[in-house]
Design a protein around this motif. Structure first.
Motif, PDB file in Angstrom:
ATOM      1  N   GLY A  58       1.017  -1.230  -0.005  1.00  0.00           N
ATOM      2  CA  GLY A  58       0.038   0.012   0.030  1.00  0.00           C
ATOM      3  C   GLY A  58       0.772   1.183   0.151  1.00  0.00           C
ATOM      4  O   GLY A  58       0.397   2.449   0.442  1.00  0.00           O
ATOM      5  N   GLU A  59       2.105   1.170  -0.448  1.00  0.00           N
ATOM      6  CA  GLU A  59       3.132   2.319  -0.442  1.00  0.00           C
ATOM      7  C   GLU A  59       3.647   2.408  -1.885  1.00  0.00           C
ATOM      8  O   GLU A  59       4.360   1.779  -2.340  1.00  0.00           O
ATOM      9  CB  GLU A  59       4.174   2.144   0.388  1.00  0.00           C
ATOM     10  N   TRP A  60       2.904   3.191  -2.817  1.00  0.00           N
ATOM     11  CA  TRP A  60       3.295   3.463  -4.085  1.00  0.00           C
ATOM     12  C   TRP A  60       4.419   4.227  -4.509  1.00  0.00           C
ATOM     13  O   TRP A  60       4.897   5.140  -3.627  1.00  0.00           O
ATOM     14  CB  TRP A  60       2.097   4.080  -4.694  1.00  0.00           C
ATOM     15  N   PHE A  61       5.466   3.829  -5.126  1.00  0.00           N
ATOM     16  CA  PHE A  61       6.482   4.379  -5.588  1.00  0.00           C
ATOM     17  C   PHE A  61       6.374   4.833  -6.851  1.00  0.00           C
ATOM     18  O   PHE A  61       6.349   4.218  -7.822  1.00  0.00           O
ATOM     19  CB  PHE A  61       7.689   3.355  -5.444  1.00  0.00           C
ATOM     20  N   SER A  62       6.528   6.046  -7.243  1.00  0.00           N
ATOM     21  CA  SER A  62       6.543   6.779  -8.495  1.00  0.00           C
ATOM     22  C   SER A  62       8.002   7.474  -8.790  1.00  0.00           C
ATOM     23  O   SER A  62       8.359   7.924  -7.825  1.00  0.00           O
ATOM     24  CB  SER A  62       5.412   7.831  -8.720  1.00  0.00           C
ATOM     25  N   LEU A  63       8.554   7.010  -9.835  1.00  0.00           N
ATOM     26  CA  LEU A  63       9.639   7.720 -10.317  1.00  0.00           C
ATOM     27  C   LEU A  63       9.588   9.023 -10.526  1.00  0.00           C
ATOM     28  O   LEU A  63       8.593   9.376 -11.447  1.00  0.00           O
ATOM     29  CB  LEU A  63      10.386   6.770 -11.696  1.00  0.00           C
ATOM     30  N   SER A  64      10.397   9.875 -10.470  1.00  0.00           N
ATOM     31  CA  SER A  64      10.523  11.197 -11.005  1.00  0.00           C
ATOM     32  C   SER A  64      10.791  10.991 -12.513  1.00  0.00           C
ATOM     33  O   SER A  64      11.189  10.163 -13.131  1.00  0.00           O
ATOM     34  CB  SER A  64      11.664  12.067 -10.349  1.00  0.00           C
ATOM     35  N   GLU A  65      10.610  12.375 -13.223  1.00  0.00           N
ATOM     36  CA  GLU A  65      10.831  12.447 -14.359  1.00  0.00           C
ATOM     37  C   GLU A  65      12.276  12.124 -15.160  1.00  0.00           C
ATOM     38  O   GLU A  65      12.578  12.054 -16.252  1.00  0.00           O
ATOM     39  CB  GLU A  65      10.168  13.777 -15.127  1.00  0.00           C
ATOM     40  N   GLU A  66      13.400  12.208 -14.200  1.00  0.00           N
ATOM     41  CA  GLU A  66      14.809  12.219 -14.570  1.00  0.00           C
ATOM     42  C   GLU A  66      14.758  10.667 -14.981  1.00  0.00           C
ATOM     43  O   GLU A  66      14.281   9.670 -14.372  1.00  0.00           O
ATOM     44  CB  GLU A  66      15.721  12.414 -13.018  1.00  0.00           C
ATOM     45  N   THR A  67      15.898  10.409 -15.763  1.00  0.00           N
ATOM     46  CA  THR A  67      16.429   9.178 -16.193  1.00  0.00           C
ATOM     47  C   THR A  67      17.561   8.553 -15.277  1.00  0.00           C
ATOM     48  O   THR A  67      17.972   7.496 -15.691  1.00  0.00           O
ATOM     49  CB  THR A  67      16.887   9.284 -17.734  1.00  0.00           C
ATOM     50  N   ALA A  68      17.659   9.122 -14.291  1.00  0.00           N
ATOM     51  CA  ALA A  68      18.693   8.494 -13.357  1.00  0.00           C
ATOM     52  C   ALA A  68      18.438   7.493 -12.540  1.00  0.00           C
ATOM     53  O   ALA A  68      17.133   7.402 -12.680  1.00  0.00           O
ATOM     54  CB  ALA A  68      19.187   9.722 -12.555  1.00  0.00           C
TER      55      ALA A  68
END
Length: 111
Positions: A58-68
């Motif tokens: 129940g803890e969603w992880f979204s990546l930022s827009e960076e490609t690093a």
């Protein structure tokens, strides 16, 4: 990984246990292209109360827009890694773009 494809892992039995335990699961991942990239952690539990043997953290992880490379750590307090269905935990994206997994780490103490 292809879009919306889950990735399943198991922990070596010499480290994990079928007994309920605390674990920290750290994922290092990067996006391949623009778009939504994110996922949730599902992990095996002993007391499923008659439901599926896996629980959604129940803890969603979204990546930022960076490609690093980006890292996220989930803390689970009721995991039981018995490999009942062939794996102990999985990362499950929803409506996600392709991504690359660099490293998956499991520890009993905070990294």
């Amino acid at each position: 990984m292809q879009s919306n494809e889950s990735a399943a892992f198991y922990v070596h039995p010499s480290f994990s246990s079928i007994l309920t335990n605390d674990y920290y699961i750290r994922l290092t991942v990067r996006r391949v292209e623009k778009g939504n990239v994110g996922m949730n952690l599902f992990y095996e539990v002993a007391d499923s109360k008659g439901r599926a043997a896996y629980r959604n953290k129940g803890e969603w992880f979204s990546l930022s827009e960076e490609t690093a490379w980006q890292t996220h750590t989930w803390h689970v307090t009721d995991a039981s890694f018995a490999k009942m269905w062939g794996y102990d935990f999985s990362f499950r994206p929803e409506q996600s773009g392709p991504f690359v997994i660099g490293k998956v780490e499991v520890s009993k103490v905070l990294f």
